[in-house]
Design a protein around this motif. Structure first.
Motif, short mmCIF file in Angstrom:
data_model
loop_
_atom_site.label_atom_id
_atom_site.label_comp_id
_atom_site.label_asym_id
_atom_site.label_seq_id
_atom_site.Cartn_x
_atom_site.Cartn_y
_atom_site.Cartn_z
N TYR A 247 0.84 -1.20 0.00
CA TYR A 247 0.00 0.00 0.00
C TYR A 247 0.87 1.25 0.00
N LYS A 248 1.97 1.18 0.74
CA LYS A 248 2.91 2.30 0.73
C LYS A 248 3.50 2.48 -0.67
N GLU A 249 3.71 1.37 -1.36
CA GLU A 249 4.27 1.44 -2.70
C GLU A 249 3.26 1.99 -3.71
N VAL A 250 1.98 1.74 -3.49
CA VAL A 250 0.95 2.35 -4.34
C VAL A 250 1.02 3.87 -4.20
N VAL A 251 1.18 4.34 -2.96
CA VAL A 251 1.31 5.78 -2.73
C VAL A 251 2.53 6.33 -3.46
N LYS A 252 3.64 5.62 -3.36
CA LYS A 252 4.85 6.06 -4.05
C LYS A 252 4.65 6.09 -5.56
N ALA A 253 3.90 5.12 -6.07
CA ALA A 253 3.63 5.07 -7.50
C ALA A 253 2.78 6.26 -7.94
N TYR A 254 1.93 6.75 -7.04
CA TYR A 254 1.12 7.92 -7.36
C TYR A 254 1.94 9.20 -7.27
N GLN A 255 2.75 9.30 -6.23
CA GLN A 255 3.45 10.56 -5.95
C GLN A 255 4.74 10.67 -6.76
N THR A 256 4.60 10.77 -8.07
CA THR A 256 5.75 10.87 -8.96
C THR A 256 5.63 12.10 -9.85
N GLU A 257 6.73 12.45 -10.46
CA GLU A 257 6.74 13.57 -11.40
C GLU A 257 5.88 13.25 -12.61
N LYS A 258 5.86 11.98 -13.01
CA LYS A 258 5.05 11.57 -14.15
C LYS A 258 3.57 11.80 -13.87
N THR A 259 3.13 11.43 -12.67
CA THR A 259 1.73 11.67 -12.29
C THR A 259 1.43 13.16 -12.29
N LYS A 260 2.35 13.94 -11.78
CA LYS A 260 2.17 15.39 -11.73
C LYS A 260 1.98 15.97 -13.13
N GLN A 261 2.74 15.48 -14.08
CA GLN A 261 2.62 15.96 -15.46
C GLN A 261 1.26 15.61 -16.07
N VAL A 262 0.76 14.39 -15.75
CA VAL A 262 -0.53 13.97 -16.28
C VAL A 262 -1.65 14.80 -15.67
N ILE A 263 -1.57 15.08 -14.37
CA ILE A 263 -2.58 15.90 -13.70
C ILE A 263 -2.62 17.29 -14.33
N LYS A 264 -1.45 17.85 -14.59
CA LYS A 264 -1.40 19.17 -15.21
C LYS A 264 -2.00 19.14 -16.60
N LYS A 265 -1.73 18.07 -17.34
CA LYS A 265 -2.26 17.94 -18.69
C LYS A 265 -3.78 17.82 -18.66
N GLN A 266 -4.31 17.09 -17.70
CA GLN A 266 -5.74 16.82 -17.63
C GLN A 266 -6.53 17.98 -17.04
N TYR A 267 -5.93 18.70 -16.06
CA TYR A 267 -6.68 19.71 -15.33
C TYR A 267 -6.13 21.13 -15.42
N GLY A 268 -4.96 21.29 -16.01
CA GLY A 268 -4.36 22.63 -16.00
C GLY A 268 -4.04 23.02 -14.56
N THR A 269 -4.47 24.22 -14.17
CA THR A 269 -4.25 24.65 -12.78
C THR A 269 -5.50 24.48 -11.91
N ALA A 270 -6.52 23.81 -12.46
CA ALA A 270 -7.74 23.59 -11.68
C ALA A 270 -7.51 22.60 -10.56
N GLU A 271 -6.51 21.75 -10.74
CA GLU A 271 -6.17 20.75 -9.73
C GLU A 271 -4.68 20.84 -9.45
N ILE A 272 -4.30 20.80 -8.18
CA ILE A 272 -2.91 20.98 -7.79
C ILE A 272 -2.43 19.76 -7.02
N THR A 273 -1.28 19.20 -7.42
CA THR A 273 -0.73 18.07 -6.67
C THR A 273 -0.35 18.54 -5.27
N ALA A 274 -0.60 17.68 -4.29
CA ALA A 274 -0.52 18.15 -2.89
C ALA A 274 0.54 17.46 -2.04
N TRP A 275 1.20 16.44 -2.58
CA TRP A 275 2.12 15.71 -1.72
C TRP A 275 3.43 16.45 -1.46
N ASP A 276 3.73 17.45 -2.26
CA ASP A 276 5.01 18.14 -2.09
C ASP A 276 4.86 19.65 -1.90
#
Length: 280
Positions: A247-276
């Motif tokens: 489960y900790k590794e699932v979190v690590k798999a989410y909290q990556t730069e790659k995920t951050k890029q996809v979120i930005k692509k999908q939402y622009g600035t409407a959604e902000i990554t929060a782990w960092d």
């Protein structure tokens, strides 16, 4: 004959060694692969794109296969988690989770931050918060968590103040209202429709999108600070499972730069990554 027997026993020994390798050594990586089922909300294509990326990372880096169970009602994912129908869920923020645990006497905990979707103040009548006149009517969602969030937004915008030690804000916890604002409580889904009738409205991003309101047109955006920490979305698990390695590794798999890029692509600035992010 003796030489033949030696060869036969040598072959047997090699077979035993190979079998042992696949049982306890070389085959271990494949055998140790885990499957983790995550409860998410259905009908959100942007989220599907994000989780597709996370699933690829989980598989390639941690040999974890992610499966998803989709729900249509916000009351379902936590029930499914408690019942063991899913291993984790990812649909709620801290405030919703805390309220759920309190109301249902459950032990669900956050094990990793994902993102925050700032709530926004919109208006068809003024272009700036400073231009909101005395006695103006402001529409806010009427459910407990979103109303509290809306009132904290108005506080951070400098329009009202709240009583000290306010956790879940309500109209009764407003300490000062210098512009004598009239707070109009509406179902969250109706706030966007109210824009023509009120001076301004606090609207959740999903309802703004449904009403085809450009989130960039907001006259004020909820700041990401200590007040808004409770609105950060999380990956959640049952308390007894919070330290499971996969489960900790699932979190690590989410909290990556790659995920951050996809979120930005999908939402622009409407959604902000929060782990960092650092909350001030």
């Amino acid at each position: 004959m003796k030489k033949k027997n030696i060869i036969i026993w040598a072959i047997v020994a090699i077979v035993v060694i190979i079998a042992g390798y696949f049982s306890f050594g070389g085959g271990q990586k494949k055998a140790s692969g885990k499957t983790v089922t995550i409860g998410i909300m259905s009908g959100v294509k942007q989220e599907d794109a994000i989780w597709k990326t996370v699933a690829k990372t989980a598989k390639s880096k941690y040999n974890i296969t992610l499966k998803f169970k989709k729900f249509t009602d916000y009351s379902q994912p936590n029930k499914a988690l408690t019942n063991g129908d899913v291993d984790l869920n990812a649909f709620q923020h801290y405030a919703f989770l805390n309220a759920w645990n309190k109301a249902n006497k459950t032990n669900i905990v956050a094990i990793g931050k994902t993102f925050i979707t700032p709530i926004r103040l919109y208006s068809n009548k003024v272009k700036n918060v400073k231009d909101i006149p005395d006695g103006a009517t402001i529409a806010v969602p009427n459910d407990a968590t979103n109303e509290s969030r809306a009132l904290y937004l108005l506080k951070n915008a400098g329009l009202i103040t709240l009583k000290n030690d306010t956790d879940l804000a309500t109209i009764k916890t407003i300490a000062k209202n210098p512009k004598h604002l009239q707070i109009k409580e509406l179902d969250a889904s109706q706030t966007a429709r109210s824009l023509s009738d009120v001076t301004a409205a606090v609207i959740n991003t999903n309802y703004a999108q449904a009403a085809k309101i450009d989130y960039k047109s907001a006259i004020y955006v909820e700041p990401v600070n200590k007040d808004s920490e409770q609105w950060i979305n999380v990956i959640a698990a049952n308390k007894k499972d919070k330290n499971k390695q996969e489960y900790k590794e699932v979190v690590k798999a989410y909290q990556t730069e790659k995920t951050k890029q996809v979120i930005k692509k999908q939402y622009g600035t409407a959604e902000i990554t929060a782990w960092d992010i650092k909350l001030k």
